[in-house]
Scaffold this motif. Structure first.
Motif, PDB file in Angstrom:
ATOM      1  N   ALA A  68       2.733  -1.037   0.887  1.00 32.22           N
ATOM      2  CA  ALA A  68       2.985  -0.805   2.392  1.00 32.22           C
ATOM      3  C   ALA A  68       2.020  -1.519   3.356  1.00 32.22           C
ATOM      4  O   ALA A  68       1.438  -1.037   4.322  1.00 32.22           O
ATOM      5  N   ASN A  69       1.663  -2.886   3.002  1.00 32.22           N
ATOM      6  CA  ASN A  69       0.962  -3.730   3.984  1.00 32.22           C
ATOM      7  C   ASN A  69      -0.493  -3.016   4.108  1.00 32.22           C
ATOM      8  O   ASN A  69      -1.023  -3.243   5.182  1.00 32.22           O
ATOM      9  N   GLY A  70      -1.015  -2.184   3.098  1.00 35.44           N
ATOM     10  CA  GLY A  70      -2.386  -1.804   3.283  1.00 35.44           C
ATOM     11  C   GLY A  70      -2.450  -0.412   4.143  1.00 35.44           C
ATOM     12  O   GLY A  70      -3.568   0.019   3.971  1.00 35.44           O
ATOM     13  N   ARG A  71      -1.261   0.184   4.332  1.00 35.39           N
ATOM     14  CA  ARG A  71      -1.493   1.350   5.009  1.00 35.39           C
ATOM     15  C   ARG A  71      -1.478   2.505   4.042  1.00 35.39           C
ATOM     16  O   ARG A  71      -1.028   2.188   2.844  1.00 35.39           O
ATOM     17  N   GLN A  89       4.558   5.580  -5.156  1.00 36.07           N
ATOM     18  CA  GLN A  89       3.602   4.462  -4.765  1.00 36.07           C
ATOM     19  C   GLN A  89       2.320   4.859  -5.361  1.00 36.07           C
ATOM     20  O   GLN A  89       1.607   3.984  -5.731  1.00 36.07           O
ATOM     21  N   ARG A 103      -4.249   3.189  -1.185  1.00 37.87           N
ATOM     22  CA  ARG A 103      -4.191   2.109  -0.196  1.00 37.87           C
ATOM     23  C   ARG A 103      -4.270   0.827  -0.868  1.00 37.87           C
ATOM     24  O   ARG A 103      -5.318   0.864  -1.807  1.00 37.87           O
ATOM     25  N   SER A 104      -3.652  -0.272  -0.634  1.00 40.50           N
ATOM     26  CA  SER A 104      -3.852  -1.375  -1.266  1.00 40.50           C
ATOM     27  C   SER A 104      -2.755  -2.377  -0.477  1.00 40.50           C
ATOM     28  O   SER A 104      -1.809  -2.122   0.148  1.00 40.50           O
ATOM     29  N   GLN A 105      -3.317  -3.665  -0.478  1.00 43.10           N
ATOM     30  CA  GLN A 105      -2.586  -4.724   0.362  1.00 43.10           C
ATOM     31  C   GLN A 105      -1.249  -4.885  -0.346  1.00 43.10           C
ATOM     32  O   GLN A 105      -0.391  -5.538   0.274  1.00 43.10           O
ATOM     33  N   ALA A 106      -1.079  -4.600  -1.596  1.00 39.06           N
ATOM     34  CA  ALA A 106       0.004  -4.933  -2.417  1.00 39.06           C
ATOM     35  C   ALA A 106       1.108  -3.796  -2.102  1.00 39.06           C
ATOM     36  O   ALA A 106       2.189  -3.904  -2.545  1.00 39.06           O
TER      37      ALA A 106
END
Length: 292
Positions: free
Chosen positions: A250-253, A260, A245-248
Protein backbone atom coordinates in the motif's frame (compact mmCIF):
# COMPACT_ATOMS: atom_id res chain seq x y z
CA UNK A 1 20.29 43.46 25.38
CA UNK A 2 17.82 45.16 27.78
CA UNK A 3 18.42 47.14 30.95
CA UNK A 4 16.55 45.76 34.01
CA UNK A 5 17.11 47.49 37.34
CA UNK A 6 20.31 48.94 35.94
CA UNK A 7 21.62 45.58 34.75
CA UNK A 8 21.99 44.37 31.16
CA UNK A 9 19.75 41.35 30.50
CA UNK A 10 19.84 39.16 27.35
CA UNK A 11 16.27 38.38 26.28
CA UNK A 12 15.60 35.29 24.18
CA UNK A 13 14.68 35.76 20.54
CA UNK A 14 13.75 33.37 17.70
CA UNK A 15 17.36 32.51 16.92
CA UNK A 16 17.85 31.31 20.49
CA UNK A 17 15.11 28.66 20.27
CA UNK A 18 14.93 26.97 16.86
CA UNK A 19 12.40 24.27 16.11
CA UNK A 20 9.30 25.81 17.72
CA UNK A 21 7.38 26.93 14.64
CA UNK A 22 3.79 25.86 14.04
CA UNK A 23 3.24 23.39 11.19
CA UNK A 24 0.64 25.19 8.99
CA UNK A 25 -0.67 21.84 7.69
CA UNK A 26 -1.43 20.60 11.21
CA UNK A 27 -4.95 21.96 11.81
CA UNK A 28 -5.19 20.64 15.37
CA UNK A 29 -1.74 21.97 16.22
CA UNK A 30 -2.54 25.40 14.80
CA UNK A 31 -5.75 25.52 16.85
CA UNK A 32 -3.98 24.52 20.08
CA UNK A 33 -1.21 27.08 19.70
CA UNK A 34 -3.71 29.81 18.79
CA UNK A 35 -5.80 29.02 21.87
CA UNK A 36 -2.78 29.05 24.17
CA UNK A 37 -1.56 32.33 22.68
CA UNK A 38 -4.99 33.91 23.10
CA UNK A 39 -5.14 32.85 26.76
CA UNK A 40 -1.69 34.30 27.39
CA UNK A 41 -2.67 37.60 25.83
CA UNK A 42 -5.97 37.82 27.74
CA UNK A 43 -4.21 37.11 31.03
CA UNK A 44 -1.53 39.70 30.32
CA UNK A 45 -4.03 42.37 29.36
CA UNK A 46 -6.22 41.55 32.37
CA UNK A 47 -3.40 42.56 34.72
CA UNK A 48 -2.62 45.64 32.64
CA UNK A 49 0.89 44.55 31.64
CA UNK A 50 2.48 45.73 28.40
CA UNK A 51 4.02 43.11 26.11
CA UNK A 52 7.49 44.63 26.51
CA UNK A 53 7.32 44.55 30.32
CA UNK A 54 5.92 41.01 30.28
CA UNK A 55 8.74 39.93 27.96
CA UNK A 56 11.34 41.25 30.38
CA UNK A 57 9.61 39.45 33.26
CA UNK A 58 9.69 36.07 31.48
CA UNK A 59 13.05 36.59 29.77
CA UNK A 60 11.89 36.98 26.16
CA UNK A 61 11.98 39.77 23.60
CA UNK A 62 8.81 41.75 22.87
CA UNK A 63 8.64 40.40 19.32
CA UNK A 64 8.64 36.81 20.62
CA UNK A 65 5.85 37.63 23.05
CA UNK A 66 3.68 38.95 20.20
CA UNK A 67 4.43 35.92 18.01
CA UNK A 68 3.51 33.49 20.78
CA UNK A 69 0.33 35.38 21.59
CA UNK A 70 -0.68 35.45 17.92
CA UNK A 71 -0.18 31.69 17.57
CA UNK A 72 2.87 31.94 15.28
CA UNK A 73 5.32 30.37 17.74
CA UNK A 74 4.97 27.42 20.11
CA UNK A 75 5.79 28.50 23.69
CA UNK A 76 8.44 26.56 25.58
CA UNK A 77 7.31 24.80 28.80
CA UNK A 78 9.52 27.19 30.78
CA UNK A 79 7.76 30.14 29.14
CA UNK A 80 4.35 28.88 30.29
CA UNK A 81 5.60 28.24 33.83
CA UNK A 82 7.10 31.71 34.08
CA UNK A 83 4.00 33.31 32.54
CA UNK A 84 1.82 31.48 35.06
CA UNK A 85 3.93 32.89 37.87
CA UNK A 86 4.16 36.45 36.52
CA UNK A 87 0.44 36.64 35.68
CA UNK A 88 -0.68 34.84 38.86
CA UNK A 89 -2.71 32.34 36.81
CA UNK A 90 -2.84 29.75 39.57
CA UNK A 91 -1.52 26.89 37.42
CA UNK A 92 -3.93 27.38 34.50
CA UNK A 93 -1.19 28.42 32.06
CA UNK A 94 1.27 25.78 33.26
CA UNK A 95 -1.42 23.15 32.71
CA UNK A 96 -1.29 23.86 28.97
CA UNK A 97 2.21 22.38 28.72
CA UNK A 98 0.97 18.88 27.90
CA UNK A 99 -1.04 19.98 24.85
CA UNK A 100 1.73 22.28 23.69
CA UNK A 101 4.30 19.49 24.07
CA UNK A 102 2.35 17.28 21.66
CA UNK A 103 1.98 20.08 19.11
CA UNK A 104 5.73 20.58 18.81
CA UNK A 105 6.19 17.25 17.05
CA UNK A 106 5.27 16.86 13.35
CA UNK A 107 1.79 15.43 12.85
CA UNK A 108 3.02 12.29 11.09
CA UNK A 109 5.40 11.49 13.92
CA UNK A 110 2.79 12.36 16.54
CA UNK A 111 0.27 9.96 15.01
CA UNK A 112 2.88 7.20 14.95
CA UNK A 113 3.83 7.87 18.58
CA UNK A 114 0.17 7.60 19.60
CA UNK A 115 -0.10 4.17 17.98
CA UNK A 116 3.17 3.04 19.57
CA UNK A 117 1.90 4.19 22.95
CA UNK A 118 -1.09 1.84 22.67
CA UNK A 119 0.67 -1.20 21.20
CA UNK A 120 1.36 -4.29 23.33
CA UNK A 121 3.74 -5.74 20.75
CA UNK A 122 5.95 -4.06 18.15
CA UNK A 123 7.85 -5.77 15.33
CA UNK A 124 10.27 -3.35 13.64
CA UNK A 125 12.71 -3.66 10.76
CA UNK A 126 14.46 -0.75 9.02
CA UNK A 127 16.86 -1.75 6.21
CA UNK A 128 18.35 1.74 5.79
CA UNK A 129 19.00 3.12 9.27
CA UNK A 130 19.07 2.23 12.93
CA UNK A 131 15.38 2.41 13.88
CA UNK A 132 14.22 5.78 15.22
CA UNK A 133 13.18 4.27 18.57
CA UNK A 134 16.78 3.17 19.10
CA UNK A 135 18.60 6.31 17.97
CA UNK A 136 20.48 8.54 20.37
CA UNK A 137 19.85 12.29 19.82
CA UNK A 138 23.44 12.69 18.61
CA UNK A 139 23.13 9.88 16.08
CA UNK A 140 19.71 11.16 14.95
CA UNK A 141 21.24 14.59 14.30
CA UNK A 142 24.01 13.06 12.19
CA UNK A 143 21.43 11.12 10.20
CA UNK A 144 19.08 14.07 9.68
CA UNK A 145 21.92 16.31 8.53
CA UNK A 146 22.59 13.86 5.68
CA UNK A 147 19.20 14.54 4.13
CA UNK A 148 19.11 16.17 0.67
CA UNK A 149 17.57 18.60 0.04
CA UNK A 150 18.76 19.61 3.48
CA UNK A 151 16.41 20.12 6.40
CA UNK A 152 16.53 23.52 8.08
CA UNK A 153 18.04 23.66 11.56
CA UNK A 154 14.52 24.16 12.93
CA UNK A 155 13.30 21.01 11.19
CA UNK A 156 16.27 19.01 12.48
CA UNK A 157 15.51 20.11 16.04
CA UNK A 158 11.83 19.22 15.68
CA UNK A 159 12.57 15.74 14.34
CA UNK A 160 15.15 15.04 17.04
CA UNK A 161 12.71 16.09 19.76
CA UNK A 162 10.03 13.90 18.22
CA UNK A 163 12.29 10.83 18.15
CA UNK A 164 13.32 11.37 21.75
CA UNK A 165 9.67 11.67 22.79
CA UNK A 166 8.78 8.37 21.09
CA UNK A 167 11.19 6.56 23.40
CA UNK A 168 8.55 6.81 26.12
CA UNK A 169 7.38 3.47 24.70
CA UNK A 170 10.19 1.84 26.73
CA UNK A 171 9.00 3.46 29.96
CA UNK A 172 5.36 2.38 29.89
CA UNK A 173 3.81 0.16 32.54
CA UNK A 174 3.13 -2.51 31.49
CA UNK A 175 5.86 -2.38 28.88
CA UNK A 176 5.20 -3.74 25.38
CA UNK A 177 7.14 -6.56 23.79
CA UNK A 178 9.46 -5.03 21.18
CA UNK A 179 11.46 -6.80 18.48
CA UNK A 180 14.02 -5.07 16.25
CA UNK A 181 16.03 -6.41 13.32
CA UNK A 182 19.05 -4.22 12.50
CA UNK A 183 21.21 -4.34 9.39
CA UNK A 184 24.93 -4.78 10.07
CA UNK A 185 25.92 -2.01 7.69
CA UNK A 186 23.81 0.53 9.60
CA UNK A 187 25.83 -0.35 12.72
CA UNK A 188 29.12 0.32 10.93
CA UNK A 189 28.41 3.65 9.20
CA UNK A 190 29.73 6.45 11.49
CA UNK A 191 27.04 9.07 10.88
CA UNK A 192 27.93 12.10 12.96
CA UNK A 193 31.43 10.76 13.57
CA UNK A 194 32.94 7.73 15.29
CA UNK A 195 32.34 9.04 18.85
CA UNK A 196 28.62 9.36 18.03
CA UNK A 197 28.61 5.82 16.62
CA UNK A 198 30.30 4.48 19.76
CA UNK A 199 27.67 6.06 21.97
CA UNK A 200 24.97 4.69 19.66
CA UNK A 201 26.35 1.16 19.92
CA UNK A 202 26.60 1.50 23.70
CA UNK A 203 22.97 2.59 23.76
CA UNK A 204 21.95 -0.47 21.71
CA UNK A 205 23.70 -2.73 24.21
CA UNK A 206 21.86 -1.00 27.04
CA UNK A 207 18.45 -1.27 25.37
CA UNK A 208 19.17 -4.88 24.45
CA UNK A 209 19.40 -5.72 28.16
CA UNK A 210 15.74 -4.81 28.72
CA UNK A 211 13.66 -7.94 29.30
CA UNK A 212 10.92 -6.83 26.91
CA UNK A 213 13.29 -5.98 24.02
CA UNK A 214 14.94 -8.29 21.50
CA UNK A 215 17.60 -6.95 19.14
CA UNK A 216 18.73 -9.04 16.19
CA UNK A 217 21.42 -8.18 13.64
CA UNK A 218 21.22 -9.17 9.98
CA UNK A 219 24.84 -9.79 8.83
CA UNK A 220 25.87 -8.50 5.42
CA UNK A 221 27.19 -11.92 4.40
CA UNK A 222 23.75 -13.56 4.42
CA UNK A 223 23.06 -15.25 1.08
CA UNK A 224 19.28 -15.16 1.72
CA UNK A 225 17.39 -12.07 2.86
CA UNK A 226 13.61 -11.62 2.96
CA UNK A 227 13.81 -7.90 3.72
CA UNK A 228 14.98 -6.55 0.38
CA UNK A 229 11.52 -5.17 -0.43
CA UNK A 230 11.76 -2.58 2.36
CA UNK A 231 11.17 -1.94 6.03
CA UNK A 232 8.40 -3.44 8.13
CA UNK A 233 6.43 -2.19 11.13
CA UNK A 234 3.73 -4.29 12.78
CA UNK A 235 1.97 -2.96 15.88
CA UNK A 236 -0.41 -5.19 17.83
CA UNK A 237 -2.96 -3.91 20.33
CA UNK A 238 -4.62 -5.28 23.46
CA UNK A 239 -7.99 -5.83 21.75
CA UNK A 240 -6.40 -8.18 19.22
CA UNK A 241 -6.31 -5.68 16.37
CA UNK A 242 -3.11 -4.73 14.57
CA UNK A 243 -1.73 -2.26 12.06
CA UNK A 244 1.23 -2.71 9.74
CA UNK A 245 3.27 -0.60 7.38
CA UNK A 246 5.80 -1.32 4.64
CA UNK A 247 6.89 0.28 1.40
CA UNK A 248 6.11 -3.08 -0.19
CA UNK A 249 2.43 -2.83 0.83
CA UNK A 250 0.00 0.00 0.00
CA UNK A 251 2.87 2.40 -0.81
CA UNK A 252 3.86 2.62 2.84
CA UNK A 253 0.41 3.55 4.15
CA UNK A 254 -0.79 1.84 7.36
CA UNK A 255 -2.80 -1.34 6.67
CA UNK A 256 -5.03 -3.38 8.95
CA UNK A 257 -6.52 -5.93 6.53
CA UNK A 258 -5.80 -9.51 7.72
CA UNK A 259 -4.33 -10.54 4.37
CA UNK A 260 -1.87 -7.65 4.25
CA UNK A 261 -0.93 -8.12 7.91
CA UNK A 262 -0.32 -11.84 7.38
CA UNK A 263 2.11 -11.07 4.54
CA UNK A 264 4.00 -8.52 6.66
CA UNK A 265 4.21 -10.86 9.64
CA UNK A 266 5.35 -13.71 7.40
CA UNK A 267 8.13 -11.55 5.94
CA UNK A 268 9.15 -10.30 9.37
CA UNK A 269 9.26 -13.84 10.76
CA UNK A 270 11.53 -14.99 7.94
CA UNK A 271 13.80 -11.96 8.41
CA UNK A 272 14.15 -12.78 12.11
CA UNK A 273 14.95 -16.40 11.31
CA UNK A 274 17.67 -15.32 8.88
CA UNK A 275 19.25 -12.84 11.31
CA UNK A 276 21.55 -13.61 14.23
CA UNK A 277 19.80 -14.70 17.41
CA UNK A 278 19.44 -12.04 20.16
CA UNK A 279 22.36 -13.27 22.26
CA UNK A 280 24.59 -13.63 19.20
CA UNK A 281 23.53 -10.14 18.12
CA UNK A 282 24.56 -8.58 21.43
CA UNK A 283 27.97 -10.25 21.13
CA UNK A 284 28.23 -8.96 17.56
CA UNK A 285 27.44 -5.37 18.65
CA UNK A 286 30.02 -5.64 21.44
CA UNK A 287 32.62 -6.67 18.84
CA UNK A 288 31.68 -3.72 16.61
CA UNK A 289 32.03 -1.40 19.57
CA UNK A 290 35.50 -2.75 20.22
CA UNK A 291 36.45 -2.07 16.59
CA UNK A 292 35.04 1.48 16.54
Amino acid sequence: MTQVNGKAVQLKEEADEPGWEVDPDDDWGVAVVATVGRQLKLRREAVGMRAADFGVAVGYGEDMVYKIESGKRIPQPEYLDKADEVLAAGGLLSAMKEDVKKVRYPKKVRDLAQMEAKAVELQLYDPLNIHGLLQTPEYARGLLLMRRPAYTEDEVERFIAARVARKAVFERDPVPEVSFVLEEWTLRRPLGGKPALRRQLEHLLSVGQLRNVELQVMPVDREEHAGLAGGIEVLKFEDGSAVGRSQAAANGRPVSEPKQLRILELRYGIIRAQALRPRESMTFIEQLLGET
